[in-house]
Design a protein around this motif. Structure first.
Motif, PDB file in Angstrom:
ATOM      1  N   VAL A 228       1.097  -1.116   0.014  1.00 26.54           N
ATOM      2  CA  VAL A 228       0.236   0.022   0.155  1.00 26.54           C
ATOM      3  C   VAL A 228       0.618   1.072  -0.285  1.00 26.54           C
ATOM      4  CG1 VAL A 228      -1.355   1.184   1.490  1.00 26.54           C
ATOM      5  CG2 VAL A 228      -1.693  -1.337   1.469  1.00 26.54           C
ATOM      6  N   ARG A 229       2.095   1.394   0.963  1.00 28.06           N
ATOM      7  CA  ARG A 229       2.975   2.670   1.094  1.00 28.06           C
ATOM      8  C   ARG A 229       3.240   2.734  -0.660  1.00 28.06           C
ATOM      9  NH1 ARG A 229       4.454   0.604   6.294  1.00 28.06           N
ATOM     10  NH2 ARG A 229       5.653  -0.899   5.629  1.00 28.06           N
ATOM     11  N   ASP A 230       4.269   1.845  -1.313  1.00 30.27           N
ATOM     12  CA  ASP A 230       4.747   1.370  -2.567  1.00 30.27           C
ATOM     13  C   ASP A 230       3.701   2.011  -3.259  1.00 30.27           C
ATOM     14  OD1 ASP A 230       6.552   0.618  -0.941  1.00 30.27           O
ATOM     15  OD2 ASP A 230       7.121  -1.632  -2.242  1.00 30.27           O
ATOM     16  N   GLU A 231       2.436   1.873  -3.264  1.00 29.76           N
ATOM     17  CA  GLU A 231       1.499   2.032  -4.394  1.00 29.76           C
ATOM     18  C   GLU A 231       1.048   4.180  -4.617  1.00 29.76           C
ATOM     19  OE1 GLU A 231      -2.830   1.192  -5.489  1.00 29.76           O
ATOM     20  OE2 GLU A 231      -2.203   0.342  -5.674  1.00 29.76           O
ATOM     21  N   LEU A 232       0.985   4.164  -2.444  1.00 25.38           N
ATOM     22  CA  LEU A 232       1.194   5.429  -2.227  1.00 25.38           C
ATOM     23  C   LEU A 232       1.711   6.675  -3.437  1.00 25.38           C
ATOM     24  CD1 LEU A 232      -0.932   7.148  -0.895  1.00 25.38           C
ATOM     25  CD2 LEU A 232      -0.136   7.013   1.292  1.00 25.38           C
ATOM     26  N   LYS A 233       3.452   5.977  -2.780  1.00 24.01           N
ATOM     27  CA  LYS A 233       4.330   6.512  -3.693  1.00 24.01           C
ATOM     28  C   LYS A 233       4.698   6.552  -4.823  1.00 24.01           C
ATOM     29  CE  LYS A 233       7.553   5.774  -0.014  1.00 24.01           C
ATOM     30  NZ  LYS A 233       8.393   4.990   1.164  1.00 24.01           N
ATOM     31  N   GLU A 234       3.895   5.534  -5.151  1.00 26.68           N
ATOM     32  CA  GLU A 234       4.095   5.361  -7.285  1.00 26.68           C
ATOM     33  C   GLU A 234       2.531   6.451  -7.602  1.00 26.68           C
ATOM     34  OE1 GLU A 234       3.295   2.173 -10.822  1.00 26.68           O
ATOM     35  OE2 GLU A 234       3.997   1.737  -8.201  1.00 26.68           O
ATOM     36  N   THR A 235       1.394   6.251  -7.106  1.00 31.22           N
ATOM     37  CA  THR A 235       0.867   7.304  -7.558  1.00 31.22           C
ATOM     38  C   THR A 235       1.191   8.873  -7.486  1.00 31.22           C
ATOM     39  OG1 THR A 235      -0.533   6.762  -5.939  1.00 31.22           O
ATOM     40  CG2 THR A 235      -1.005   5.321  -6.966  1.00 31.22           C
ATOM     41  N   GLU A 236       0.750   9.129  -5.908  1.00 28.33           N
ATOM     42  CA  GLU A 236       0.695  10.092  -6.019  1.00 28.33           C
ATOM     43  C   GLU A 236       2.392  11.228  -5.676  1.00 28.33           C
ATOM     44  OE1 GLU A 236      -0.485  11.331  -1.649  1.00 28.33           O
ATOM     45  OE2 GLU A 236      -2.253   9.872  -1.643  1.00 28.33           O
ATOM     46  N   GLY A 237       3.268  10.110  -6.043  1.00 29.29           N
ATOM     47  CA  GLY A 237       4.772  10.825  -6.016  1.00 29.29           C
ATOM     48  C   GLY A 237       4.953  11.279  -8.362  1.00 29.29           C
ATOM     49  N   ARG A 238       3.866  11.145  -8.436  1.00 28.96           N
ATOM     50  CA  ARG A 238       4.015  11.372 -10.124  1.00 28.96           C
ATOM     51  C   ARG A 238       4.322  13.242 -10.193  1.00 28.96           C
ATOM     52  NH1 ARG A 238       0.628   6.860 -12.765  1.00 28.96           N
ATOM     53  NH2 ARG A 238       1.799   4.846 -12.547  1.00 28.96           N
ATOM     54  N   PRO A 239       4.639  13.901 -10.991  1.00 25.81           N
ATOM     55  CA  PRO A 239       4.555  15.254 -10.672  1.00 25.81           C
ATOM     56  C   PRO A 239       3.118  15.857 -11.219  1.00 25.81           C
ATOM     57  CG  PRO A 239       6.632  14.747 -11.623  1.00 25.81           C
ATOM     58  CD  PRO A 239       5.628  13.222 -11.554  1.00 25.81           C
ATOM     59  N   GLU A 240       2.955  15.254 -12.014  1.00 25.86           N
ATOM     60  CA  GLU A 240       1.248  15.662 -12.624  1.00 25.86           C
ATOM     61  C   GLU A 240      -0.126  14.180 -11.727  1.00 25.86           C
ATOM     62  OE1 GLU A 240       2.029  11.412 -14.659  1.00 25.86           O
ATOM     63  OE2 GLU A 240       2.989  13.389 -14.107  1.00 25.86           O
ATOM     64  N   VAL A 241       0.204  13.890 -11.515  1.00 29.22           N
ATOM     65  CA  VAL A 241      -0.384  13.175 -10.424  1.00 29.22           C
ATOM     66  C   VAL A 241      -1.104  14.736  -8.960  1.00 29.22           C
ATOM     67  CG1 VAL A 241      -1.387  11.857  -7.906  1.00 29.22           C
ATOM     68  CG2 VAL A 241      -0.416  10.943 -10.710  1.00 29.22           C
ATOM     69  N   LYS A 242       0.660  15.518  -8.276  1.00 27.70           N
ATOM     70  CA  LYS A 242       0.186  16.012  -7.646  1.00 27.70           C
ATOM     71  C   LYS A 242      -0.152  18.181  -7.949  1.00 27.70           C
ATOM     72  CE  LYS A 242       4.431  14.147  -4.265  1.00 27.70           C
ATOM     73  NZ  LYS A 242       5.607  14.813  -4.356  1.00 27.70           N
ATOM     74  N   GLY A 243       0.215  17.357  -9.055  1.00 28.25           N
ATOM     75  CA  GLY A 243       0.365  19.239  -9.727  1.00 28.25           C
ATOM     76  C   GLY A 243      -1.977  18.807  -9.917  1.00 28.25           C
ATOM     77  N   ARG A 244      -2.463  17.584  -9.923  1.00 29.60           N
ATOM     78  CA  ARG A 244      -4.003  17.716 -10.342  1.00 29.60           C
ATOM     79  C   ARG A 244      -4.571  17.644  -8.799  1.00 29.60           C
ATOM     80  NH1 ARG A 244      -2.213  13.735 -14.153  1.00 29.60           N
ATOM     81  NH2 ARG A 244      -3.403  11.913 -12.718  1.00 29.60           N
ATOM     82  N   ILE A 245      -3.693  16.894  -7.786  1.00 25.84           N
ATOM     83  CA  ILE A 245      -4.724  17.424  -6.428  1.00 25.84           C
ATOM     84  C   ILE A 245      -4.069  19.000  -6.266  1.00 25.84           C
ATOM     85  CG2 ILE A 245      -3.851  16.289  -4.097  1.00 25.84           C
ATOM     86  CD1 ILE A 245      -2.838  13.553  -5.035  1.00 25.84           C
ATOM     87  N   ARG A 246      -3.388  19.002  -6.151  1.00 23.42           N
ATOM     88  CA  ARG A 246      -3.096  20.521  -5.807  1.00 23.42           C
ATOM     89  C   ARG A 246      -4.164  21.807  -6.464  1.00 23.42           C
ATOM     90  NH1 ARG A 246       2.654  19.283  -5.301  1.00 23.42           N
ATOM     91  NH2 ARG A 246       3.013  20.973  -8.104  1.00 23.42           N
TER      92      ARG A 246
END
Length: 377
Positions: A228-246
């Motif tokens: 679960v932690r690895d998947e969270l890092k993989e998904t939320e660690g992407r710049p485009e995902v972080k940008g969409r979240i912000r």
């Protein structure tokens, strides 16, 4: 709890991404017992409904092909002609029945896990040929469940079959003493009702198997805490995902802030570059609270919403900048601005009284007392 190859306990529910990946691999919940029940029940019902048509067709086939005329005896091709006619009649008779069975088989197979096509699932896997993994599958919860289901189906179908034979024994024996036409009709009807009852008895297995397959599918997809932690890092660690979240967070915060503007007591402005919305509720707050603030375009939106809802807008550049830079949203103003904001609220109160009762327009203070340490010129 299930464990992975490293011995870690799979105690976490599968995430949406884990389920999507499994679906792409062809891993979806399927219930063979549900499909078997639906196909056999629909087939028995169709057989029962079509029994008169089947009886007439079979009787016609017998009368046309078992009665041989003198011309057919002398014709060497007559046998093939009669065989072709019989096959054609049988196909036309069974076509609707087969159509119903095919449609129900497709719908029943996708009822639990939905329609899914996976090219990866069709690829051959050498791991499936491993004897050790084969033994693990046999002695797994799924293998044990398959064994219990097989025994259950044998007992249920065998019991219902024996009961029907015992109840209908006299009717079975009576068929041999009947004429051809009523015998065929009665025989088809009995087969249809027997098939319907046998198919209906399989509902017990379907009711047991469907929840088990859903539970087993979720169990197989369970994850360890590390996964679960690895998947969270993989998904939320992407710049485009972080940008969409912000971006989504900013939009939500902006909508929430703008919804508070109509509830403000006053909007103090720069007048164009800054806008701050203040609200003071003596029962809840010890000091006025900033419910909205913004610069430039956001400030313009605050002024527009305030104008639409008739919230007083007061131009006080020094005070507006002081509150903007010193106070965060949903926070009370600092003690150094109490006097200045109190004079501002007193002016707003006088303005509201003037709007209701008329008289002399209250004068706007020339300058609000803002301490030097809170000024932002």
């Amino acid at each position: 709890m299930a464990e992975n190859e490293d011995g870690q306990e799979k105690s976490q529910e599968p995430t949406a991404r884990r389920r999507d990946q499994a679906r792409k691999k062809g891993q979806v919940a399927r219930s063979k017992e549900l499909a078997t029940f639906a196909v056999t029940l629909s087939g028995a019902a169709a057989l029962l409904l079509m029994a008169p048509h089947f009886g007439d067709t079979v009787q016609g086939m017998f009368s046309e092909n078992l009665v041989v005329s003198r011309e057919d005896v002398m014709d060497p091709t007559a046998l093939l002609r009669h065989l072709g006619q019989a096959i054609e009649s049988a196909l036309f008779m069974l076509a609707p029945f087969f159509a119903v069975m095919i449609v129900v088989a497709v719908l029943a197979s996708i009822a639990l896990g939905g329609l899914n096509f996976s090219a990866e699932a069709m690829q051959p896997k050498l791991s499936k040929m491993s004897p050790l993994k084969g033994l693990k599958r046999i002695f797994s919860p799924n293998g044990l469940m398959e064994l219990l289901k097989s025994l259950g189906k044998f007992l249920i179908v065998g019991g219902v079959t024996g009961l029907l034979i015992w109840l209908w024994m006299g009717d079975f024996l009576a068929l041999g003493r009947m004429e051809l036409e009523p015998a065929v009709r009665a025989g088809v009807s009995m087969v249809g009702w027997a098939s319907l009852l046998l198919a209906a008895s399989l509902v017990v297995m379907a009711i047991i198997d469907v929840p088990f397959q859903l539970w087993n599918h979720t169990r197989q997809l369970r994850m360890t805490q590390q996964e679960v932690r690895d998947e969270l890092k993989e998904t939320e660690g992407r710049p485009e995902v972080k940008g969409r979240i912000r971006q989504a967070q900013r939009e939500i915060a902006m909508r929430r802030m703008m919804a508070e503007v109509p509830k403000a007591d006053v909007i103090v402005t720069n007048p164009t570059h800054y806008a701050v919305a203040l609200r003071y509720d003596q029962g809840k707050h010890k000091a006025p609270v900033v419910v909205a603030k913004g610069a430039d375009l956001v400030a313009g939106n605050i002024r527009r919403v305030a104008s639409d809802h008739k919230v007083p807008i007061v131009e006080a550049p020094v005070l507006a900048r002081a509150v903007y830079y010193s106070t965060e949203l949903e926070q009370p103003i600092p003690a150094g601005l109490y006097l200045a904001v109190a004079q501002l609220l007193a002016y707003v109160f006088q303005l509201q009284v003037w709007e209701k009762e008329g008289g002399e327009h209250p004068p706007l203070p020339d300058e609000f007392p803002v301490p030097e340490d809170l000024r932002h010129d």
